[in-house]
Design an enzyme around this catalytic site. Structure first.
Site, mmCIF file in Angstrom:
data_model
loop_
_atom_site.group_PDB
_atom_site.id
_atom_site.type_symbol
_atom_site.label_atom_id
_atom_site.label_comp_id
_atom_site.label_asym_id
_atom_site.label_seq_id
_atom_site.Cartn_x
_atom_site.Cartn_y
_atom_site.Cartn_z
ATOM 1 N N ASN A 1 6.304 1.166 -0.780
ATOM 2 C CA ASN A 1 6.724 0.442 0.432
ATOM 3 C C ASN A 1 8.249 0.466 0.528
ATOM 4 O O ASN A 1 8.918 1.081 -0.301
ATOM 5 C CB ASN A 1 6.175 -0.981 0.400
ATOM 6 C CG ASN A 1 6.613 -1.717 -0.848
ATOM 7 O OD1 ASN A 1 7.790 -1.923 -1.082
ATOM 8 N ND2 ASN A 1 5.641 -2.076 -1.688
ATOM 9 N N ASP B 1 -1.000 -3.969 -2.867
ATOM 10 C CA ASP B 1 -2.290 -4.651 -2.992
ATOM 11 C C ASP B 1 -3.377 -3.708 -3.505
ATOM 12 O O ASP B 1 -4.381 -4.140 -4.049
ATOM 13 C CB ASP B 1 -2.702 -5.225 -1.634
ATOM 14 C CG ASP B 1 -1.920 -6.495 -1.319
ATOM 15 O OD1 ASP B 1 -1.650 -7.266 -2.256
ATOM 16 O OD2 ASP B 1 -1.566 -6.703 -0.153
ATOM 17 N N LYS C 1 -1.564 18.350 -9.633
ATOM 18 C CA LYS C 1 -1.196 18.326 -8.214
ATOM 19 C C LYS C 1 -2.389 18.750 -7.338
ATOM 20 O O LYS C 1 -3.012 19.774 -7.607
ATOM 21 C CB LYS C 1 -0.022 19.273 -7.980
ATOM 22 C CG LYS C 1 0.462 19.266 -6.556
ATOM 23 C CD LYS C 1 1.607 20.222 -6.356
ATOM 24 C CE LYS C 1 1.944 20.289 -4.879
ATOM 25 N NZ LYS C 1 2.936 21.302 -4.595
ATOM 26 N N PHE D 1 7.259 -14.805 -2.847
ATOM 27 C CA PHE D 1 7.864 -14.412 -1.588
ATOM 28 C C PHE D 1 6.722 -14.034 -0.658
ATOM 29 O O PHE D 1 5.591 -13.785 -1.106
ATOM 30 C CB PHE D 1 8.806 -13.219 -1.775
ATOM 31 C CG PHE D 1 10.245 -13.621 -1.932
ATOM 32 C CD1 PHE D 1 10.704 -14.172 -3.110
ATOM 33 C CD2 PHE D 1 11.147 -13.440 -0.884
ATOM 34 C CE1 PHE D 1 12.031 -14.547 -3.260
ATOM 35 C CE2 PHE D 1 12.479 -13.800 -1.015
ATOM 36 C CZ PHE D 1 12.928 -14.356 -2.196
ATOM 37 N N LYS E 1 -0.768 -18.570 2.787
ATOM 38 C CA LYS E 1 -0.530 -17.852 1.525
ATOM 39 C C LYS E 1 -0.162 -18.801 0.384
ATOM 40 O O LYS E 1 -0.634 -18.646 -0.739
ATOM 41 C CB LYS E 1 0.573 -16.808 1.722
ATOM 42 C CG LYS E 1 0.386 -15.585 0.861
ATOM 43 C CD LYS E 1 1.296 -14.439 1.283
ATOM 44 C CE LYS E 1 0.605 -13.445 2.157
ATOM 45 N NZ LYS E 1 1.423 -12.280 2.514
ATOM 46 N N LYS F 1 -2.352 -18.786 -2.984
ATOM 47 C CA LYS F 1 -1.781 -18.320 -4.254
ATOM 48 C C LYS F 1 -1.547 -19.464 -5.233
ATOM 49 O O LYS F 1 -1.541 -19.272 -6.439
ATOM 50 C CB LYS F 1 -0.459 -17.591 -4.006
ATOM 51 C CG LYS F 1 -0.570 -16.438 -3.014
ATOM 52 C CD LYS F 1 -0.344 -15.106 -3.664
ATOM 53 C CE LYS F 1 -0.362 -13.996 -2.637
ATOM 54 N NZ LYS F 1 -0.305 -12.665 -3.206
#
Ligand code: PMT
Length: 393
Positions: free
Chosen positions: A208, A274, A284, A321, A335, A339
């Site tokens: 990301n 996730d 490969k 976060f 959240k 959590k």
């Protein structure tokens, strides 16, 4: 703002030396006691008399001009709360990085055990020189704060990066560094940063946009507040505290769990994937015309590191976060409940000026109790500081 503080200003031989007269005035106006050390080359650009008048103190240049029993490089280093070297030439930067003490300024820097801020200014090719950059990194890894030069027209006629950063920036960083108290002394703070990397095959991966900057800022500020810091990161940072380099979410989970028992505060600023690829290819993967025109990857869920920590925490304070592209507060509230962390720092990653990769952030702190506090847009360092102060309070 600076009453009772002693600032040691080091000036080296660059054209930007004349600007430091104004910086000294800014420090003085704010109540600081300012002492100035110049390299002999700096004396080509500013006069001792000007600096003496502005600082209302003796200006130090020569190393063996000893008036008292204690050599000047030791007494100047002992007396000051902070050392600010601006402008810093490639020559002085490289000497300090290598521990060379061949004039009064470099000797004081070598003997200085408190915070040093360096604001380089030089020709852009000198700034880009590989050895100079290695020395800059070395100083950063020892905790020296480098205020990077700006781009623009340079006195040498070039257009590029090398101009001294603004005096306001040097002033603000000095004030900020001096206002840190050792509130986190005796505490172990574990911070995660960067985006995890989930291999598809030896060539490709899923990740990301996290640059690791938010977590790195938190780690630096925690260190300045006196904490024992462990930064678990996917990015190649160098710093004067323990850094554990990891790659995937599973690596990160192991590294965090290894540190968890002895930690007091854990802050999960990393963007953890996730999902990971179920069957990573050992070789490969090849595309074969007419055989695999499309490719389907099967993904499996990664463990939720934050949730697992919250389930087994005893004395630890756990901070998560939350990166959201829509309905920030609504999703963040959901959240924090799911959590089970003590605090959740929510940031909007749909904006390009904050969140992923940017130097700034704007966040909302959610507490388990339901209390909410918004922190206005500021540099990630300022946001990091406000988060840590908030948690401490
Ligand atoms: O790195 P920068 O470029 O500076 O950008 C900073 C940031 C945007 C990455 C950072 O401020 C941030 O928001 N980090 C959290 C990103 C994220 O993964 O958010 P989330 O809402 O998907 O996850 C919530 C929390 O659970 C996070 O603390 C995350 O670390 C944690 N998590 C998520 C998934 C997982 N499998 N395990 C986890 O522990």
């Amino acid at each position: 703002m600076l009453k009772g503080k002693c600032i040691l200003v080091g000036i080296t031989g660059g054209i930007a030396a004349y600007k430091i007269c104004e910086l000294i005035r800014m420090y003085k106006k704010n109540g600081a006691d300012v002492k100035v050390i110049c390299t002999p080359n700096a004396m080509n650009f500013v006069t001792k008399l000007t600096l003496q008048n502005l600082s209302q103190n003796e200006v130090y240049v020569q190393e063996f001009d000893v008036k008292e029993w204690k050599p000047e490089h030791i007494s100047l280093a002992d007396e000051a709360d902070i050392m600010v070297i601006a402008p810093a030439t490639a020559n002085t930067i490289s000497k300090i990085a290598q521990g060379i003490a061949d004039n009064l300024l470099t000797s004081v820097a070598c003997a200085f055990s408190k915070k040093i801020i360096i604001a380089p200014a030089m020709n852009c090719n000198m700034w880009n020189n590989e050895t100079v950059q290695e020395n800059i990194k070395k100083l950063q890894s020892k905790g020296v704060e480098i205020l990077e030069p700006e781009s623009g027209f340079l006195a040498c006629g070039y257009l590029g990066k090398g101009r001294l950063c603004s005096l306001e920036k040097i002033f603000n960083e000095t004030v900020e560094a001096l206002s840190y108290s050792q509130k986190l002394a005796g505490k172990k703070v574990v911070i995660t940063s960067g985006g995890t990397i989930e291999d598809i095959d030896p060539v490709r991966y899923i990740s990301n946009y996290s640059s690791g900057k938010m977590g790195f800022a938190l780690a630096n500020v925690a260190k300045e507040m006196g904490a024992e810091v462990v930064l678990i990161t996917t990015k190649p940072f160098e710093a004067p505290y323990k850094i554990v380099k990891v790659k995937s979410a599973l690596d990160m989970q192991k590294a965090v769990e290894d540190e968890f028992e002895t930690s007091d505060i854990v802050i999960m600023a990393a963007a953890v994937a996730d999902y990971r690829v179920k069957n990573q290819a050992e070789q490969k993967m090849k595309k074969v015309a007419g055989v695999n025109e499309t490719l389907t990857l099967e993904l499996v869920q990664n463990p939720d590191i934050l949730k697992c920590l919250c389930e087994k925490k005893i004395h630890q304070l756990v901070v998560g976060f939350c990166a959201e592209s829509e309905n920030l507060l609504e999703n963040a509230k959901e959240k924090i409940a799911k959590k089970g962390c003590d605090y959740l720092i929510a940031n909007d990653i749909s904006r390009s000026d904050i969140g992923f990769s940017s130097d700034d952030n704007e966040v909302t702190i959610l507490e388990k109790s339901g209390k909410i506090e918004k922190l206005e847009k500021a540099s990630k360092k300022v946001i990091a500081r406000k988060i840590l102060e908030y948690i401490y309070e």
